[in-house]
Design an enzyme around this catalytic site. Structure first.
Site, PDB file in Angstrom:
ATOM      1  CB  SER A   1      69.052  48.740  40.996  1.00 52.01           C
ATOM      2  OG  SER A   1      70.302  48.320  40.518  1.00 52.01           O
TER       3      SER A   1
ATOM      4  CE  LYS B   1      68.815  54.129  39.235  1.00 50.73           C
ATOM      5  NZ  LYS B   1      68.522  52.680  39.350  1.00 50.73           N
TER       6      LYS B   1
ATOM      7  CB  SER C   1      72.070  51.364  40.070  1.00 52.71           C
ATOM      8  OG  SER C   1      70.739  51.099  39.683  1.00 52.71           O
TER       9      SER C   1
END
Lengths: 528, 105
Positions: free
Chosen positions: A193, A93, A169
């Site tokens: 997330s 990420k 996210s």
């Protein structure tokens, strides 16, 4: 079966046994990524570009990955063991620093930032033999549950239906793993997330205990809530990935000195004798009624409830004891408390972006330093960071902090107490992952309250610090995946893996990826 | 119910936050702040014992789980030039900024 379809455990075994090389595994994945991912997210890109592709990546670091794969193969040739992740392609990420690569947080304000050092979690995976494919997209600074807020467009799409969001996210991570673009991705979880996008994309998402994995090198959101963790296609790969990165770190004083067990060995113990709790407080949801402006309550949808009850039945058949009616009375305060605590911490963390030390600096004429700060932040931040800064400043202001911030921190104590009392009666809690499957792109973006309430069944774990795992639980009628979720006491991720693996085994073989994803690479060969 | 974040209060927050907003951004952000505060006010529905402790984090940190404090000694960063390279404007090892607001005493 193609190499890109293998699990991380299978890849590492084959590489260590010299059945395949790390280079072959990598090239298979890079070829597949070319076929399914489409153009990467770029600053100022068009969100509607290639709507039938996944768009998980912001930066693909293929040359760096080839060097790593060659080094792994050289180690194997020299008779050395590269480690438990030998030759496993992973994505990261883009909220983690990786030395020498762009580390953007999906924000214009960091679009030009090249990290000078590597996050501990990434470093440990690399030391265990992993090959880093690159950086995947997210909501700007992790602020969202859909990835639509990324400044790097097109944002990721859900591989099971590209008209729907992948969740957030860690949406790029979940979409990449679901689309067979690497068996493991590193995400972060501040209110759900990792686990929410995992549920939306039909993959396994683990939020470890706060302090189980070092946060060094993670671009901070809510420092008392943020947890790095893996997204994978199987529970066993999740155990493998956590074992390779967990543990104390001299560069993060909150990384606990609790020994790291052999999670893969623990996972074999199954669930016989485990007590698994169900709470009525996780079978109802709160939602914001736009017409009245009020917060309303209703039961979770029947399909979501049934997925959890089916899970409980399967685990009971394997010898677990199901304990009903575990009270968790403060669950419904999770999001309101999060609106306060996370915003205060976010506002504090975002003050470092000022156009001086790193990141974006306004190119306009400025009168003085204050004007430089204002213009750089105004032009560099998107709407969601600005919203969090303003709320954080308001609820922590001296005249309001007792009413808001301190009250939220006290309610956090009560949420923690719910878990402490529950875990005196049961080993794990079984809950739905999300109130509903993935919503359509554009469906709720812009409504920050509705977006936040998607996390309501997960955020309590972040307040309490306890670990949680979302495991795929089949598909809704719409064809979109559903997830079920387990909580466990502090540092008992082993219990999550046992419960998750038992449920996985009881559910039988499942469709790990959409048909178009599997076929995409072969169609690329036909076209080329 | 009247809006909690009035335009005047909102403008004050924007100033404190070192931001500048377009009218469109300001409209959206003020509306969302007021909507979020409706959710936050749910916390007041919870009768709260004043003795309830605040929790700055969820997981307890007993000495057995906590790393030892580092020795109190200088540990220079090995490559400060690499850090400086990330700054938008540097000269002779210094970060360049525009005029710093100040008053003559």
């Amino acid at each position: 079966m193609e190499l890109f379809e293998l699990t991380a455990l299978e890849i590492a075994r084959k590489v260590r046994n010299r059945e395949v090389s790390a280079a072959q595994v990598l090239e298979s994945h890079l070829h597949h990524i070319t076929a399914v991912d489409g153009v990467p997210g770029t600053l100022g890109g068009d969100q509607n570009t290639e709507p039938d592709k996944v768009h998980a990546f912001i930066t693909l670091t293929a040359d760096r990955a080839r060097q790593q794969a060659a080094a792994i193969d050289a180690q194997i040739a020299a008779g050395q063991d590269p480690g438990p992740l030998a030759g496993v392609p992973v994505s990261i990420k883009d909220i983690f620093c990786v030395a020498g690569t762009a580390s953007t947080a999906a924000s214009k304000i960091l679009a030009n930032f090249t990290a000078p050092y590597t996050a501990t979690a990434v470093e440990r995976w690399e030391q265990a033999g992993a090959v880093v494919l690159g950086k995947v997209n997210l909501d700007e600074f992790t602020y969202g549950s859909s990835n639509e807020s990324s400044a790097f467009q097109p944002a990721p799409r859900n591989p099971w239906n590209t008209a729907h969001v992948p969740g957030g996210s860690s949406g790029g991570s979940a979409a990449a793993v679901a689309a067979l673009e690497g068996p493991i991705s590193l995400g972060t979880d501040t209110a759900g997330s990792i686990r929410l996008p995992a549920a939306y994309c039909g993959v396994v998402g683990l939020k470890p205990t706060y302090g189980r994995v070092s946060r060094y090198g993670l671009i901070a959101f809510g420092s008392s809530l943020d947890c790095p963790g893996p997204l994978t296609r199987t529970v066993a790969d999740s155990a493998l990935a956590l074992g390779a990165m967990a543990g104390a770190d001299s560069r993060d004083a909150t990384a606990a000195t609790v020994p790291v067990p052999n999670y893969l060995a623990e996972l074999e113990k199954d669930v016989r004798g485990l007590k698994i709790g169900l709470s009525p407080d996780y079978f109802r949801i709160t939602y914001f009624d736009a017409a009245s402006g009020d917060l309303m309550e209703q039961p979770v949808p029947a399909s979501v409830r049934q997925a959890v009850l089916d899970g409980a039945q399967k685990l009971a058949q394997r010898g677990a004891e199901i304990v009903e009616n575990i009270p968790m009375p403060h669950t419904k305060f999770g999001i309101p408390a999060y609106f306060v605590i996370s915003r205060v911490e976010a506002a504090s963390n975002l003050h470092r972006y000022d156009g001086v030390k790193y990141g974006y600096r306004t190119i306009g004429q400025v009168e003085d330093l204050r004007s430089l700060y204002r213009q750089s932040r105004a032009q560099g931040f998107g709407l969601q960071p600005k919203l969090r800064i303003l709320m954080g400043m308001y609820v922590s202001a001296a005249q309001y902090s007792e009413q808001y911030y301190n009250r939220a921190l006290r309610i956090r104590s009560l949420i923690r107490r719910d878990f402490d009392e529950a875990f005196q009666r049961v080993d794990t809690l079984l809950t739905p992952s999300t109130p509903a499957p993935a919503f359509a792109i554009g469906g709720i973006y812009g409504d920050s309250v509705l977006m936040q309430y998607a996390d309501q069944l997960l955020v309590t774990g972040n307040h309490a610090g306890v670990p949680g795992i979302s495991v795929p639980a089949g598909f809704e009628e719409s064809g979109l995946p559903l997830g079920i979720h387990f909580f466990a006491p502090d540092f008992r991720e082993d219990l999550l893996f046992r419960a998750g693996a038992a449920y996985e085994a009881a559910s039988g073989p499942r469709n790990l990826a959409p048909a178009w994803v599997r076929g995409a690479s072969s169609s690329l060969e036909v076209q080329s | 119910m009247s809006e909690e974040i009035t335009p005047a209060l909102f403008n004050h927050l924007v100033e404190l936050a070192a931001l500048e907003l377009s009218p469109l951004e300001a409209d959206y952000l003020r509306r969302e702040l007021n909507n979020q505060l409706k959710a936050i006010h749910e916390l007041e529905a919870m009768p709260l014992d004043p003795q309830t402790p605040v929790a700055s984090h969820g997981v307890p940190y007993p000495p057995s789980h906590s790393p030892a404090l580092r020795a109190d000694q200088v540990d220079p960063y090995p490559d400060p030039a690499r850090l400086l390279q990330t700054a938008p404007e540097i000269e002779d090892g210094f970060i360049i900024v525009p005029e710093i607001p100040h008053q003559k005493i």
